[in-house]
Design a protein around this motif. Structure first.
Motif, short mmCIF file in Angstrom:
data_model
loop_
_atom_site.label_atom_id
_atom_site.label_comp_id
_atom_site.label_asym_id
_atom_site.label_seq_id
_atom_site.Cartn_x
_atom_site.Cartn_y
_atom_site.Cartn_z
N GLN A 24 23.62 22.63 -8.18
CA GLN A 24 23.46 24.06 -8.42
C GLN A 24 22.59 24.68 -7.33
O GLN A 24 22.73 25.84 -7.01
N SER A 25 21.68 23.86 -6.81
CA SER A 25 20.87 24.31 -5.67
C SER A 25 20.40 23.09 -4.89
O SER A 25 20.38 21.98 -5.41
N ALA A 49 12.86 15.70 -13.68
CA ALA A 49 13.54 16.99 -13.86
C ALA A 49 15.05 16.90 -13.62
O ALA A 49 15.74 17.92 -13.64
N GLY A 50 15.56 15.71 -13.36
CA GLY A 50 16.99 15.57 -13.11
C GLY A 50 17.42 15.99 -11.72
O GLY A 50 18.59 16.30 -11.49
N VAL A 51 16.47 16.02 -10.78
CA VAL A 51 16.76 16.40 -9.40
C VAL A 51 16.92 15.12 -8.58
O VAL A 51 16.12 14.20 -8.68
N MET A 88 20.91 19.36 -10.00
CA MET A 88 22.24 19.26 -10.59
C MET A 88 22.39 20.10 -11.86
O MET A 88 23.48 20.49 -12.21
N GLU A 89 21.27 20.38 -12.56
CA GLU A 89 21.36 21.09 -13.84
C GLU A 89 20.73 22.48 -13.78
O GLU A 89 21.37 23.46 -14.10
N ASP A 90 19.47 22.55 -13.41
CA ASP A 90 18.74 23.82 -13.39
C ASP A 90 18.54 24.23 -11.93
O ASP A 90 17.87 23.54 -11.18
N PRO A 91 19.12 25.36 -11.50
CA PRO A 91 19.02 25.75 -10.10
C PRO A 91 17.60 25.94 -9.59
O PRO A 91 17.34 25.80 -8.41
N VAL A 115 21.72 28.01 -2.71
CA VAL A 115 21.98 28.30 -4.12
C VAL A 115 23.37 28.92 -4.19
O VAL A 115 23.68 29.86 -3.46
N ASP A 116 24.20 28.38 -5.07
CA ASP A 116 25.57 28.87 -5.24
C ASP A 116 26.31 28.97 -3.91
O ASP A 116 27.01 29.94 -3.65
N GLY A 117 26.12 27.99 -3.04
CA GLY A 117 26.83 27.96 -1.78
C GLY A 117 26.31 28.90 -0.71
O GLY A 117 26.89 29.02 0.36
N ARG A 118 25.19 29.57 -0.99
CA ARG A 118 24.62 30.52 -0.03
C ARG A 118 23.28 30.01 0.47
O ARG A 118 22.44 29.59 -0.32
N VAL A 119 23.09 30.03 1.77
CA VAL A 119 21.82 29.62 2.37
C VAL A 119 20.77 30.66 2.02
O VAL A 119 21.02 31.86 2.15
N ILE A 120 19.62 30.19 1.53
CA ILE A 120 18.56 31.13 1.13
C ILE A 120 17.32 30.93 1.99
O ILE A 120 17.08 29.86 2.53
N SER A 121 16.53 31.99 2.08
CA SER A 121 15.33 31.98 2.91
C SER A 121 14.16 31.35 2.15
O SER A 121 14.24 31.12 0.95
#
Length: 180
Positions: A24-25, A49-51, A88-91, A115-121
């Motif tokens: 997810q992120s 945390a499942g990461v 994988m679960e909580d972004p 996040v959601d396929g978009r590169v974030i700053s």
């Protein structure tokens, strides 16, 4: 022997692509300077945390991300020691854990994220880290949905109660008129 190496690299690229597509992120960090104890502590927090936290060679990550259609903006961040934390679960979980950990361990550097396929700053990663957990957000939404329903029930109950009082008053008046 060379064919075997190429096959291993191709499998590694596929593994990275599968993780990216299932996440997810993703948060990318430079882990240089972390002690073994600190790195173990960070891994434990992620695991709890499942990461999924993994160190890959930058060339393999670049190849996987290029095949998935990511542009140079992301690929430019994959220089120097790089590790990826896949939520994988909580972004927000990877961003939260990494940001919290970085406060006490200045050796770790957040490079970038997706996040959601978009590169974030970096600013967006910090904002993501400040979000409440998924469970808290769900509770807030449900609480927000419940409040109007509860208000409506109170209004209807109040109206019914008022109607009962009025009807009772009319009935008492009729009784008094009948006995008089």
């Amino acid at each position: 022997m060379r064919e075997e190496k190429l096959q291993e690299k191709a499998q590694l690229v596929e593994e990275i692509k599968e993780k990216v597509e299932g996440a997810q992120s993703i948060i990318f960090v430079n882990y240089r300077g972390l002690s073994v104890e600190d790195a173990t502590e960070l891994r434990a927090k992620y695991r709890e945390a499942g990461v999924q936290y993994k160190v890959y060679k930058n060339t393999m990550m670049k190849r996987a991300f290029a095949e998935l259609g990511y542009n140079e903006e992301l690929l430019d961040h994959l220089k120097g020691p790089s590790a990826a934390a896949f939520s994988m679960e909580d972004p927000a979980s990877a961003a939260k854990i990494t940001s919290e950990f970085a406060k006490d361990h200045e050796e770790i550097e957040i490079k970038s994220g997706i996040v959601d396929g978009r590169v974030i700053s970096l600013e967006e990663i910090e904002n993501l880290a400040k979000l409440p957990s998924k469970e808290v957000l769900i509770a807030q939404v449900l609480g927000g949905l419940n409040a109007p329903i509860q208000g409506l029930a109170n209004v209807l109950t109040g109206n019914l109660r008022g109607l009962a009082v009025v009807l009772n008053a009319i009935a008492e008046k009729k009784e008094q008129e009948a006995t008089a």
